[in-house]
Design a protein around this motif. Sequence first.
Motif, PDB file in Angstrom:
ATOM      1  N   THR A 370      58.144  34.299 -65.831  1.00  8.15           N
ATOM      2  CA  THR A 370      58.475  32.923 -65.429  1.00  8.15           C
ATOM      3  C   THR A 370      59.474  32.325 -66.407  1.00  8.15           C
ATOM      4  O   THR A 370      59.217  32.293 -67.611  1.00  8.15           O
ATOM      5  CB  THR A 370      57.215  32.045 -65.377  1.00  8.15           C
ATOM      6  N   CYS A 371      60.607  31.908 -65.870  1.00 13.02           N
ATOM      7  CA  CYS A 371      61.646  31.241 -66.665  1.00 13.02           C
ATOM      8  C   CYS A 371      61.493  29.739 -66.430  1.00 13.02           C
ATOM      9  O   CYS A 371      61.723  29.252 -65.319  1.00 13.02           O
ATOM     10  CB  CYS A 371      63.035  31.717 -66.243  1.00 13.02           C
ATOM     11  N   THR A 372      61.093  28.997 -67.460  1.00  7.64           N
ATOM     12  CA  THR A 372      60.750  27.593 -67.284  1.00  7.64           C
ATOM     13  C   THR A 372      61.578  26.704 -68.191  1.00  7.64           C
ATOM     14  O   THR A 372      62.022  27.106 -69.268  1.00  7.64           O
ATOM     15  CB  THR A 372      59.260  27.354 -67.583  1.00  7.64           C
ATOM     16  N   ASP A 374      61.231  22.608 -69.664  1.00  2.98           N
ATOM     17  CA  ASP A 374      60.188  21.594 -69.787  1.00  2.98           C
ATOM     18  C   ASP A 374      60.562  20.279 -69.107  1.00  2.98           C
ATOM     19  O   ASP A 374      60.282  19.200 -69.605  1.00  2.98           O
ATOM     20  CB  ASP A 374      59.860  21.333 -71.264  1.00  2.98           C
ATOM     21  N   LEU A 400      61.271  27.658 -58.516  1.00  2.00           N
ATOM     22  CA  LEU A 400      60.370  26.564 -58.840  1.00  2.00           C
ATOM     23  C   LEU A 400      61.185  25.345 -59.203  1.00  2.00           C
ATOM     24  O   LEU A 400      62.372  25.441 -59.529  1.00  2.00           O
ATOM     25  CB  LEU A 400      59.448  26.949 -60.012  1.00  2.00           C
ATOM     26  N   GLU A 402      60.792  23.652 -61.857  1.00  2.00           N
ATOM     27  CA  GLU A 402      61.004  23.696 -63.301  1.00  2.00           C
ATOM     28  C   GLU A 402      61.687  24.989 -63.744  1.00  2.00           C
ATOM     29  O   GLU A 402      61.972  25.161 -64.913  1.00  2.00           O
ATOM     30  CB  GLU A 402      59.680  23.564 -64.068  1.00  2.00           C
ATOM     31  N   GLY A 403      61.921  25.913 -62.823  1.00  2.00           N
ATOM     32  CA  GLY A 403      62.537  27.167 -63.226  1.00  2.00           C
ATOM     33  C   GLY A 403      62.440  28.208 -62.138  1.00  2.00           C
ATOM     34  O   GLY A 403      62.626  27.923 -60.957  1.00  2.00           O
ATOM     35  N   SER A 404      62.094  29.443 -62.523  1.00  2.00           N
ATOM     36  CA  SER A 404      62.041  30.543 -61.568  1.00  2.00           C
ATOM     37  C   SER A 404      61.010  31.562 -62.030  1.00  2.00           C
ATOM     38  O   SER A 404      60.874  31.820 -63.223  1.00  2.00           O
ATOM     39  CB  SER A 404      63.417  31.203 -61.454  1.00  2.00           C
ATOM     40  N   ARG A 405      60.274  32.138 -61.056  1.00  3.65           N
ATOM     41  CA  ARG A 405      59.285  33.174 -61.356  1.00  3.65           C
ATOM     42  C   ARG A 405      59.720  34.478 -60.704  1.00  3.65           C
ATOM     43  O   ARG A 405      60.099  34.523 -59.538  1.00  3.65           O
ATOM     44  CB  ARG A 405      57.904  32.780 -60.848  1.00  3.65           C
ATOM     45  N   CYS A 421      67.115  35.607 -68.542  1.00  2.00           N
ATOM     46  CA  CYS A 421      67.108  34.469 -67.622  1.00  2.00           C
ATOM     47  C   CYS A 421      68.221  33.506 -68.052  1.00  2.00           C
ATOM     48  O   CYS A 421      68.291  33.117 -69.218  1.00  2.00           O
ATOM     49  CB  CYS A 421      65.755  33.763 -67.642  1.00  2.00           C
TER      50      CYS A 421
END
Length: 503
Positions: A370-372, A374, A400, A402-405, A421
């Motif tokens: 998961t690339c998140t 904040d 997502l 907030e990012g990507s999974r 990422c």
Amino acid sequence: MYNKIQRHTDGTMNFYKKLFFFVVMMSFQTACVGQEEVVVYGVAKGSVTLPHNKWGGQRVSVLWTFGTSASSIATEVYYQSFSGTPRIGPKLAKRLSLSPGTPSLTIRELQDTDFGYYKLQLTEYSQNTHTIYRLYKIEVSSPQPSTLLATEDFSLKCVVDSSSARTVTTWFSPTDKELTPGGRISYSETESQLTVRNASRSDTGNWGCVVQYNQKSTTATHGITVVDLNAHSQVIYSSSISKSVLLPCSLSPGLTFKDVKNVGLQSGEWIFTPKTAKHPFTLTSLNLQEEKPTWSIPQNPKLNVSVIRDDNRNFSLIINQPPLENAGLYRCTLKFKNKLELQSTVDLRLLRVVRDVNATLYEGQDVNLTCTVDSILDPSFNVTWAPPRLSKAQLQEVRLTEGSRLTIRSTSEGDSGKWKCSLEKDGNTVISVALKLKIEKVPVDVWLVVLGCAAIFIFTCLIVIIVRLIRRYQQNRGFRRAKRRRTRYCRCEHPKPRGFYHT
């Protein structure tokens, strides 16, 4: 006796010569007073040309004189006979010249004492002509200092000396060739005064007015310097593994620390509000007691920070090795007199990659990366993944807010390496972060245990199956024997009196 008579005669002749010259000059001055003057406008510290077309032939004498009134144009500023060298008066020495081929006079670096009346007299043989010029002044003034703080208002006034010519005034700014009233800009009724509200750094530069008269125009300017920060609000993305991150806070291009002090700088500070806390705390403060501004950092700082010390116009902050808890809102504040402030806010957001399995990864397992960030990403951002060069995994990506999974199915040894990422905007990479995966082969002892368990399971299943088959066989065999030995009796529905019988 003869000498006395001769001296008396010479004195009488000189007296009559002076008298004649005085009468001629007075009559000439009287004629000039009634002549229509040529209107010319100039600007202090600028250049101006008093124009005149070519006149006469090759034996023309040129005489320029100056005076503060039409009746006192007697100070010689330039004279040249047709065969002599130019003679320049001390008033305009090294600041005037004649245009090639014409008697037009050009004056450079105009001073306040240069404005007034100029007379051009041209003589060739018995012919002569003269022209009277009136040099008027134009200037732009402001009741406010030329250096002011952003968000302040300022006004400019175009002061034009009154003349017989009809004048029209227009204004221009550093960015616009011609201004029109509206928004932040307003004019007075005569358009001679300009008011600008809520000044910003884009207002720095030369403002001016253009005065048009008699198919001519003269421009006067006034320099304005607006003290402002280079940016007021920024979002910076960094990764949790970055060694350091720079939080910018600097003056607009062209400004110096002296400009800041001229508008009344009193103090400055950096304040940090973490995303996980509501209460801010001070990271560093500006000390103005010394000759050069210095930043003071607390002895036990909550964050490892440093500042740029060799540039007085750069107030940027450096965070060294920022952990995840450094994400939040950073505010650079410069405080001035009259309770005015300049602020630059930096929203620091950290990018990181995490995996759902922290234990050792073996071939064949599935793993989620998961690339998140904040915070919620803007729709203009795009998250992209880059697998290791040898990876042949089938990737399944889930976007997502907030990012990507990323889900990696049935990992293999080729999936080992850095999974990168990247956060992109408009095709450009803003920040990237990588996570190193290590995929191991399943150990031999594990395979032995697995095979042993499998063998025991299979052997147990075979025994159970054999036992059940044997029991089923025995049951079937005993049932057949019992069936053959059993004596069958029949009980009739309507028995005869003699009873049962054997069949």
